[in-house]
Design an enzyme around this catalytic site. Sequence first.
Site, PDB file in Angstrom:
ATOM      1  N   GLU A  50      49.459  59.807  59.984  1.00  0.00           N
ATOM      2  CA  GLU A  50      48.227  60.399  59.438  1.00  0.00           C
ATOM      3  C   GLU A  50      47.141  59.353  59.187  1.00  0.00           C
ATOM      4  OE1 GLU A  50      51.638  63.141  58.214  1.00  0.00           O
ATOM      5  OE2 GLU A  50      51.269  60.965  58.178  1.00  0.00           O
ATOM      6  N   PHE A 112      58.162  71.299  46.495  1.00  0.00           N
ATOM      7  CA  PHE A 112      58.405  70.406  47.631  1.00  0.00           C
ATOM      8  C   PHE A 112      57.094  70.031  48.306  1.00  0.00           C
ATOM      9  CE2 PHE A 112      59.376  69.899  52.237  1.00  0.00           C
ATOM     10  CZ  PHE A 112      60.098  68.715  52.132  1.00  0.00           C
ATOM     11  N   GLN A 113      56.860  68.749  48.439  1.00  0.00           N
ATOM     12  CA  GLN A 113      55.658  68.183  49.065  1.00  0.00           C
ATOM     13  C   GLN A 113      54.366  68.642  48.396  1.00  0.00           C
ATOM     14  OE1 GLN A 113      55.936  68.690  53.386  1.00  0.00           O
ATOM     15  NE2 GLN A 113      57.099  66.780  53.521  1.00  0.00           N
ATOM     16  N   LYS A 162      48.345  77.167  50.834  1.00  0.00           N
ATOM     17  CA  LYS A 162      48.873  77.839  52.029  1.00  0.00           C
ATOM     18  C   LYS A 162      48.632  79.348  52.001  1.00  0.00           C
ATOM     19  CE  LYS A 162      52.752  78.155  55.196  1.00  0.00           C
ATOM     20  NZ  LYS A 162      54.099  77.670  55.585  1.00  0.00           N
ATOM     21  N   MET A 465      43.662  34.494  58.483  1.00  0.00           N
ATOM     22  CA  MET A 465      42.645  34.257  57.464  1.00  0.00           C
ATOM     23  C   MET A 465      43.279  33.818  56.153  1.00  0.00           C
ATOM     24  SD  MET A 465      39.413  34.065  56.979  1.00  0.00           S
ATOM     25  CE  MET A 465      38.360  35.121  57.978  1.00  0.00           C
TER      26      MET A 465
END
Length: 562
Positions: A50, A112-113, A162, A465
């Site tokens: 993602e 969940f999630q 949802k 760096m």
Amino acid sequence: MELTGSQIVIECLKEQGVDTVFGYPGGTILNIYDELYRHPEIHHILTSHEQGAAHAADGYARATGKTGVCMATSGPGATNLVTGIATAYMDSTPMVAITCNVGKALLGKDSFQEIDIAGVAMPITKYSVIVKDITVLADTLRRAFTIAKSGRPGPVLVDITKDVTAATYEYEPKTPEKIEPFTERITEEGLDHVVSLIQESKRPYIFVGGGSIISGASEEVRELAHRIQAPVCDTLMGKGAFPGTDELYTGMLGMHGTKTSNYGVTKCDLLIVLGARFSDRVTGNAAKFANNAKIVQIDVDAAEINKNVVVESSIIGDVKEVLKRLNARLEPMHHDEWIAEIEAMKEKFPLKHEEGLTGPFVIEEIYKATDGQAVITTDVGQHQMWAAQYYRYTSPRTLLTSGGLGTMGFGLGAAMGAKMGRPDKTVINIAGDGCFRMNMNELATLSRHNIPIIEVVVNNHVLGMVRQWQTLFYGKRYSNTVLQDQADFVKVAEALGVKGIRVTKKEEMGPAIREAIEGGKPALIDVWIDCDEKVFPMVPAGAPIEDVFDAEDLAKKEQEKD
């Protein structure tokens, strides 16, 4: 007509002219992906992670000037967007991130999630909201696109439960709101004051930032510079707003800016700042920045005025609109003596590097092979600074890099987005080996979608760096910056379906980049350089910009010690 929430999402994207979306599906966003399946006119790029989707949406927006769009599911899918959203926020990139959450009845129950992504994203977005009612879905999405693009652009996050994606509601198409340049606070008095300061100046300097690119002010910047005969320097984000090949151009300003720009800004009596926010990497010690000059700041964001550096005069408004009005008021001016002084500095302090297969040489070969016409993306570190110093950008939206957040792993995703938005352009991502390790999985995205970008890994087998700072300021104690392991980037590329080329000799670089360009397929070039190469010039952190030094200065200092 009555549509489901998912259908409303897709119709709103079409209203806004969205042709490309970057994302990764999951449970809560499945209804939207199911509807997306029915709309091939919206091209969806399935990334490998993602974060890659967020960077790709960012790169698409920077390359095109349009609003980038990414999607993710709830929980870890949404949180994986956060670094990309923050990157866009720091660099004022218009982006809309669409996530989905658990159903309304499951919110607040550690389902969940489940995650409050709207709350997580609030400090790094212009607007962040969760939609729990289908009656406001369409208007919320429309408002998201308006907010993302108006004024000082930035990312917006819309989270949708949802159940809203499955519910139905009446939908009426609407023409997107036209976003006008912000001009409400431009006053005649402000313009007149700036004109008088310019007319009084004997040693004017123009300092160009990313706001000049966002506003599309390149032509107006060029006109101003030549109308008042003033030298021009830029920020990392402002590259391409003024041509790097113009005789008035002096290079980047700040920590890794040219000596000419740093000394010139220190000597000037008027500094005209166009869409720049006085980052600490530009000003060094802000209390000692341009102390000989009166400073004029032109910026669309009132919050940036007097935030880091106190200015003599300011105009709040779209840079392009302000410059149109300023240029119309200004008669041609001549500062031949000042320009001669700047030219003498340019001749005395040119950018230069050692012979052999060096980072700057790699950039110069890329510049030659592309005739300076490519879109260049970068990750963050030494290679980023070399790309800023040694590739001459002649037009806006051709250097896409993470300036504010400094996000390692940004470049490959951004390059994918840039190529999808500008398929006519050669797109090259310049990365360090440390950065490449953070996003190498996106090579699989290149091969999956046959996105013909070129990944050039400037491979010094260290975190370059950080090692440079350890060498100069930490007594050469190389704590956890050596990457001498068994990773073979060419084999990684080939395993993920991308052509791999290794370069270990100077004479191999030019042919390698030309082969990759002519191949028209995704390619990786693994270029091995010395681990102790450094980026010069350099200003120590917190020092005034006139304390800039290079390798020769360092060598002289060491000789004096002996």
